[in-house]
Design a protein around this motif. Structure first.
Motif, PDB file in Angstrom:
ATOM      1  N   THR A  13       0.776  -1.343  -0.001  1.00  0.00           N
ATOM      2  CA  THR A  13      -0.044  -0.027  -0.101  1.00  0.00           C
ATOM      3  C   THR A  13       0.895   1.220  -0.057  1.00  0.00           C
ATOM      4  N   HIS A  14       0.642   2.312  -0.905  1.00  0.00           N
ATOM      5  CA  HIS A  14       1.373   3.485  -0.890  1.00  0.00           C
ATOM      6  C   HIS A  14       0.447   4.532  -0.085  1.00  0.00           C
ATOM      7  N   ILE A  15       1.294   5.389   0.621  1.00  0.00           N
ATOM      8  CA  ILE A  15       0.768   6.295   1.413  1.00  0.00           C
ATOM      9  C   ILE A  15       1.464   7.789   1.297  1.00  0.00           C
ATOM     10  N   LEU A  16       0.556   8.538   0.853  1.00  0.00           N
ATOM     11  CA  LEU A  16       1.308   9.952   0.482  1.00  0.00           C
ATOM     12  C   LEU A  16       0.768  11.148   1.329  1.00  0.00           C
ATOM     13  N   GLY A  17       1.318  11.673   1.962  1.00  0.00           N
ATOM     14  CA  GLY A  17       1.038  12.972   3.089  1.00  0.00           C
ATOM     15  C   GLY A  17       1.996  14.036   2.881  1.00  0.00           C
ATOM     16  N   ARG A  18       1.189  15.003   3.529  1.00  0.00           N
ATOM     17  CA  ARG A  18       2.013  16.649   3.442  1.00  0.00           C
ATOM     18  C   ARG A  18       2.086  16.793   4.982  1.00  0.00           C
ATOM     19  N   THR A  19       2.963  17.254   5.582  1.00  0.00           N
ATOM     20  CA  THR A  19       3.223  17.693   6.905  1.00  0.00           C
ATOM     21  C   THR A  19       2.105  18.772   7.367  1.00  0.00           C
ATOM     22  N   MET A  20       1.713  19.607   6.512  1.00  0.00           N
ATOM     23  CA  MET A  20       0.846  20.597   6.592  1.00  0.00           C
ATOM     24  C   MET A  20      -0.582  20.033   7.051  1.00  0.00           C
ATOM     25  N   ASP A  21      -0.717  18.833   6.450  1.00  0.00           N
ATOM     26  CA  ASP A  21      -2.311  18.219   6.763  1.00  0.00           C
ATOM     27  C   ASP A  21      -2.169  17.375   8.059  1.00  0.00           C
ATOM     28  N   TRP A  22      -1.176  17.585   8.754  1.00  0.00           N
ATOM     29  CA  TRP A  22      -1.000  16.664   9.997  1.00  0.00           C
ATOM     30  C   TRP A  22      -1.184  17.667  11.123  1.00  0.00           C
ATOM     31  N   HIS A  23      -1.900  17.200  12.205  1.00  0.00           N
ATOM     32  CA  HIS A  23      -1.746  17.944  13.715  1.00  0.00           C
ATOM     33  C   HIS A  23      -0.452  18.275  13.915  1.00  0.00           C
ATOM     34  N   THR A  24      -0.121  19.019  14.926  1.00  0.00           N
ATOM     35  CA  THR A  24       1.185  19.316  15.492  1.00  0.00           C
ATOM     36  C   THR A  24       1.727  17.886  16.059  1.00  0.00           C
ATOM     37  N   LEU A  25       2.970  17.397  15.496  1.00  0.00           N
ATOM     38  CA  LEU A  25       3.566  16.285  16.028  1.00  0.00           C
ATOM     39  C   LEU A  25       4.121  16.585  17.165  1.00  0.00           C
ATOM     40  N   GLY A  26       3.979  15.438  18.220  1.00  0.00           N
ATOM     41  CA  GLY A  26       4.473  15.484  19.513  1.00  0.00           C
ATOM     42  C   GLY A  26       5.790  14.772  19.507  1.00  0.00           C
ATOM     43  N   ALA A  27       6.950  15.019  18.867  1.00  0.00           N
ATOM     44  CA  ALA A  27       7.942  14.279  18.737  1.00  0.00           C
ATOM     45  C   ALA A  27       8.754  14.330  20.073  1.00  0.00           C
ATOM     46  N   ALA A  28       9.205  13.302  20.550  1.00  0.00           N
ATOM     47  CA  ALA A  28      10.096  13.210  21.785  1.00  0.00           C
ATOM     48  C   ALA A  28      10.508  11.784  22.004  1.00  0.00           C
ATOM     49  N   PRO A  29      11.625  11.647  22.701  1.00  0.00           N
ATOM     50  CA  PRO A  29      12.125  10.432  22.750  1.00  0.00           C
ATOM     51  C   PRO A  29      11.005   9.462  23.740  1.00  0.00           C
ATOM     52  N   LEU A  30      11.094   8.021  23.194  1.00  0.00           N
ATOM     53  CA  LEU A  30      10.075   7.475  23.899  1.00  0.00           C
ATOM     54  C   LEU A  30      11.034   5.931  24.466  1.00  0.00           C
ATOM     55  N   PHE A  31      11.011   5.796  25.823  1.00  0.00           N
ATOM     56  CA  PHE A  31      11.838   4.542  26.281  1.00  0.00           C
ATOM     57  C   PHE A  31      11.005   3.425  26.537  1.00  0.00           C
ATOM     58  N   ILE A  32      11.474   2.325  26.057  1.00  0.00           N
ATOM     59  CA  ILE A  32      10.502   0.970  26.362  1.00  0.00           C
ATOM     60  C   ILE A  32      11.415   0.053  26.848  1.00  0.00           C
TER      61      ILE A  32
END
Length: 50
Positions: A13-32
């Motif tokens: 499956t191909h997925i194409l998106g644009r960053t302006m279409d997304w909500h603010t990304l909560g980018a942060a380190p995640l430790f599991i």
């Protein structure tokens, strides 16, 4: 200005998106912890971390 993001899933499956279409990304380190078992709501599969 936006950035295009193109991804291909394992099933082809191909997925194409644009960053302006997304909500603010909560980018942060995640430790599991090692050997943590979790269930994906995307593909309904259980995974265990290395």
């Amino acid at each position: 200005m936006c950035t295009s993001i193109y991804q291909v899933a394992l099933d082809g499956t191909h997925i194409l998106g644009r960053t302006m279409d997304w909500h603010t990304l909560g980018a942060a380190p995640l430790f599991i912890q090692r050997q943590y078992r979790w269930h994906s709501v995307y593909d309904n599969v259980a995974y265990t971390n290395k």
